[in-house]
Enzyme design. Structure first.
Site, PDB file in Angstrom:
ATOM      1  NE  ARG A  18      -4.020   1.882   0.243  1.00 35.01           N
ATOM      2  CZ  ARG A  18      -5.155   1.854   0.936  1.00 35.01           C
ATOM      3  NH1 ARG A  18      -5.485   0.769   1.631  1.00 35.01           N
ATOM      4  NH2 ARG A  18      -5.974   2.885   0.940  1.00 35.01           N
ATOM      5  CG  HIS A  43      15.242 -14.169   3.867  1.00 38.79           C
ATOM      6  ND1 HIS A  43      15.261 -15.546   3.885  1.00 38.79           N
ATOM      7  CD2 HIS A  43      15.975 -13.803   2.788  1.00 38.79           C
ATOM      8  CE1 HIS A  43      15.981 -15.982   2.857  1.00 38.79           C
ATOM      9  NE2 HIS A  43      16.416 -14.929   2.173  1.00 38.79           N
ATOM     10  CG  HIS A  50       9.764  -9.762   1.677  1.00 39.30           C
ATOM     11  ND1 HIS A  50      11.084  -9.807   2.069  1.00 39.30           N
ATOM     12  CD2 HIS A  50       9.534 -10.890   0.960  1.00 39.30           C
ATOM     13  CE1 HIS A  50      11.642 -10.924   1.612  1.00 39.30           C
ATOM     14  NE2 HIS A  50      10.732 -11.600   0.929  1.00 39.30           N
ATOM     15  CD  GLU A  70      15.836 -16.666   7.910  1.00 39.37           C
ATOM     16  OE1 GLU A  70      15.578 -17.472   8.809  1.00 39.37           O
ATOM     17  OE2 GLU A  70      15.090 -16.492   6.912  1.00 39.37           O
ATOM     18  CG  HIS A 190      10.539 -23.165   4.784  1.00 44.98           C
ATOM     19  ND1 HIS A 190      10.973 -21.986   4.226  1.00 44.98           N
ATOM     20  CD2 HIS A 190       9.610 -23.652   3.936  1.00 44.98           C
ATOM     21  CE1 HIS A 190      10.344 -21.781   3.078  1.00 44.98           C
ATOM     22  NE2 HIS A 190       9.502 -22.783   2.879  1.00 44.98           N
ATOM     23  CG  ASP A 191       6.129 -24.482   4.908  1.00 41.39           C
ATOM     24  OD1 ASP A 191       5.924 -23.255   4.850  1.00 41.39           O
ATOM     25  OD2 ASP A 191       6.184 -25.218   3.903  1.00 41.39           O
ATOM     26  N   GLY A 213       7.533 -17.390  10.523  1.00 40.35           N
ATOM     27  CA  GLY A 213       6.979 -16.150  10.002  1.00 40.35           C
ATOM     28  C   GLY A 213       5.632 -16.320   9.340  1.00 40.35           C
TER      29      GLY A 213
END
EC number: 2.6.99.2
Length: 237
Positions: A18, A43, A50, A70, A190-191, A213
């Site tokens: 935005r 990261h 991002h 990272e 991760h996941d 995250g």
């Protein structure tokens, strides 16, 4: 004790979609710590879709817990980490156009490169971790690079656990034990989610830290950020 480091990339994604500064990344980081989070992970990627490189600098005086950056150690990333001096740098072999991390390092093939980069970070007082698949040869190869820790890439565990296959934990447990035996600290990420984190924690020896995250932020949309952070902390302890 396993520490919870919260990856705030998705907060930056929402902000960038935005323009402006809503949600405020720095406030979210301080709020996560206030809620009990024991670390902040970012990261940054070369396209800054991002986390922006400037965010890494802006977060340094704000983060009072562990600060983990990272990324793929391309020259721009190395320069950033050496300037910011976070608590920890986690090396991830991402392609520049990767949507998300999708593989660990081949620590045998890239030993010399990793050894050189890691030596520079450690000379500057930055703890190092290498993102690896749960393969014994990669753990042993990581030891040869001089890294302090490994981060186990947990996507395959998470996918299998969702299907009811608890045996998928075994390679991770074996590799974590190997890492402990040869003097490497063990992180994971991760996941990982509220659904699978407790079983993972209970079966991984020497687990020092998890970085979460996407799932954590997604779960917070329904349950609230403070509540979700504390739900993870309870499952980890």
């Amino acid at each position: 004790m396993t520490k919870l480091s919260v990856n705030i990339n998705k907060i930056a994604t929402l902000r960038n979609s935005r323009g402006g500064n809503t949600p405020n990344l720095l406030k979210v980081a301080t709020d996560v710590e206030t809620f009990g989070g024991e670390g902040i992970t970012i990261h940054p990627r070369p396209d800054e879709r991002h986390i922006r490189y400037q965010d890494a600098y802006d977060l340094k005086p704000v983060v009072s817990t562990e600060y983990n950056i990272e990324g793929n150690p391309i020259p721009k990333f190395v320069e950033l980490v050496l300037a910011v001096k976070p608590t920890q740098v986690t090396l991830v072999p991402d392609a520049e156009d990767a949507i998300t991390s999708d593989a660990g390092w081949d620590t045998v093939k890239h030993k010399d490169f990793l050894k050189e980069v890691i030596a520079e970070f450690k000379t500057n007082g930055i703890r190092t971790s290498i993102f690896v698949d749960p393969v014994a040869a990669m753990i042993e190869g990581a030891k040869e690079t001089g890294t302090d820790r490994i981060e186990l890439y947990t996507e395959s565990y998470a996918a299998a656990y969702t299907l009811g296959n608890e045996k998928a934990i075994q390679p991770y447990a074996d590799c974590a034990q190997l890492a402990c035996d040869i003097g490497l600290g063990v992180n994971a990420g991760h996941d990982l989610s509220l659904d699978n984190i407790k079983f993972f924690k209970e079966n991984i020896p020497g687990l020092l830290e998890v970085s979460i995250g996407h799932a954590l932020i997604s779960e917070s949309l329904y349950l609230g950020l403070e509540n979700v952070v504390n739900m993870y902390l309870r499952k980890l302890k």
